[in-house]
Enzyme design. Structure first.
Site, PDB file in Angstrom:
ATOM      1  CB  THR A 113      38.672  45.690  42.158  1.00 15.56           C
ATOM      2  OG1 THR A 113      39.268  44.392  42.082  1.00 15.56           O
ATOM      3  CG2 THR A 113      37.158  45.542  42.202  1.00 15.56           C
TER       4      THR A 113
ATOM      5  CE  LYS B  67      38.028  40.914  42.527  1.00 15.87           C
ATOM      6  NZ  LYS B  67      39.301  41.615  42.554  1.00 15.87           N
TER       7      LYS B  67
ATOM      8  CE  LYS C 111      38.681  49.063  46.007  1.00 16.55           C
ATOM      9  NZ  LYS C 111      38.958  48.312  44.733  1.00 16.55           N
TER      10      LYS C 111
END
Length: 454
Positions: free
Chosen positions: A117, A192, A260
């Site tokens: 990701t 995502k 994150k």
């Protein structure tokens, strides 16, 4: 009629031909997700060479038939397909561009599938640069967390050239149950980040509701039945509810990775000029979890923040022995305002006064921290100040705190000192937690010193 021996030989030859024609795969990144994904490819018979910065994780797959590469370049050099599953953009750039990185082992015609990701910009950049070397690139992040990685039921969201995805469909099917083509390069990464924005917000919403039920002494197993049967049902409630109630914070998807992803999503919404207040709130809450040292636990460990705030440990009905253990781990939540212990923490205050348009004058004065409240500080000083004046508060060097701005909203005089109530505005959650921890450490130090004297 063929003999049994001839049939066995032909069967063995067919198996050998099938194995020899199977795509050779390199796999880089064997963490929580990457390890099980590589294991499933091995179980499907794909010959795999693995690389991981921590060698022991690579060695775990040798028993399943994996070979170990010494460098990322070696993992790529003989691979038809190279799969990367890394934690963030920095890790991706390092593994591609550092000495002995992937770029050193590229072969024209190979395909690279990145399941990390990362930012769409990084995905698009890799797609363009690799194309110049005759290498096809797919950004293919996943959803499903650790259980789905183990069971081979991940969902892939794929960006890049669709014909490349079709060609590599057998590889995806060895690791996942659903493969969705999203569009051109970077589309998988966009999808995502949007998906995990929902995940982060849902997790916080579920945990807040569960905290409310716990604080109200609602039977939590019954409450979970209501959640799962009603409009509040969600995948987060299904996955994280049982973990929270059983105090299981082993990682399915870590808090630091959740933060994150939300941070990258927040940067993306800034670029798109999209207002996302809930994303900002969720990111800040997870940031507070990191400040508390919970980053390497599962994202559902964010419940420990709520437990701190409300003074209640969330768990299902337990035996008396289990309750005693939980009580022992109950967080310390007693507020400064309730214990009113004297403080004597030295401060330096920068005071600024407006002189004329575009001009200010200032000076530094000494003071001490007298008290801490929910939204501000009480400071004692012999220097007279005025209401609504802004001051910059400097803590001792060992506090490792940045300068903090406060506005004076209350003044009282006691003996030869003025006591100033200072409202703190715009204080980041991480700084607030650090401030409370520093003050708590000072109080603990004072208490120990008094005990020694006694």
């Amino acid at each position: 009629m063929m003999s049994g021996e001839t049939v066995e030989r032909e069967d063995a030859l067919q198996v050998w031909l099938e194995v020899s024609e199977m795509k050779k795969i390199g796999f880089i990144g064997l963490g929580t997700m990457g390890g099980p994904m590589a294991a499933n490819l091995l179980k499907k018979g794909f010959p795999i060479t693995v690389y991981n910065r921590s060698l022991e994780k690579a060695e775990e797959l040798v028993g399943l038939g994996a070979s170990i590469a010494a460098t990322p370049a070696d993992a790529a050099r003989n691979a038809d397909i190279l799969i990367t599953m890394l934690s963030n953009d920095t890790a991706i750039r390092q593994v591609f561009y550092d000495a002995y990185g992937i770029l050193e082992g590229l072969r024209s015609g190979m395909t690279i599938i990145d399941c990390s990701t990362i930012s769409p910009h990084t995905s698009k950049t890799l797609y363009a640069e690799l194309a110049e070397n005759g290498v096809r690139f797919l950004d293919a992040p996943v959803t499903g967390s650790k259980p789905a990685a183990i069971s081979g039921s991940l969902v892939f969201m794929v960006g890049g050239d669709e014909e490349v995805l079709v060609e590599q469909n057998d590889v995806f099917e060895a690791m996942g149950s659903k493969i969705i083509y999203m569009g051109s390069a970077g589309s998988g990464s966009y999808a995502k980040l949007a998906h995990n924005t929902i995940v982060g917000i849902n997790a916080i919403g579920f945990i807040e509701g569960l905290s409310l039920a716990a604080k109200a002494n609602i039977h939590l197993d019954k409450f979970m039945d209501i959640v799962m049967a009603g409009a509040a049902s969600s995948r987060q409630a299904e996955l994280k509810g049982p973990k929270i109630l059983s105090r299981d914070f082993d990682v399915q998807f870590s808090m630091q990775l959740m933060h994150k992803d939300l941070r990258i999503a927040s940067q993306l919404t800034d670029q798109l000029q999209l207002t996302t207040p809930l994303l900002g709130i969720a990111k800040n809450v997870f940031e507070m979890g990191l400040s508390k040292g919970l980053g390497e636990q599962d994202l559902c460990a964010i419940v420990k923040l709520y437990e701190d705030w409300m003074g209640t440990v969330i768990h299902r009905d337990v035996t008396p022995a289990e309750a005693a253990i939980l009580q022992a781990e109950k967080p310390f939540v007693e507020r400064r305002r309730s214990i009113r212990l004297p403080m004597d923490i030295p401060l330096l205050l920068s005071v600024y006064q407006w002189e004329q348009e575009g001009a200010f004058s200032g000076q530094n004065i000494e003071g001490t921290l007298f008290d801490l409240s929910d939204n501000g500080l009480q400071i004692a000083s012999a220097f007279p100040l005025a209401m609504d004046m802004f001051i910059v508060i400097h803590f001792p060097k060992e506090a490792d705190l940045p300068p903090i701005t406060g506005r004076i909203i209350r003044i009282s005089a006691e003996n030869d000192l003025f006591h100033y109530g200072c409202l703190l505005s715009g204080l980041p959650p991480s700084t607030r937690i650090k401030l409370e921890e520093y003050i708590q450490s000072q109080l603990q130090h004072e208490a120990e010193a008094e005990a020694e004297e006694a």
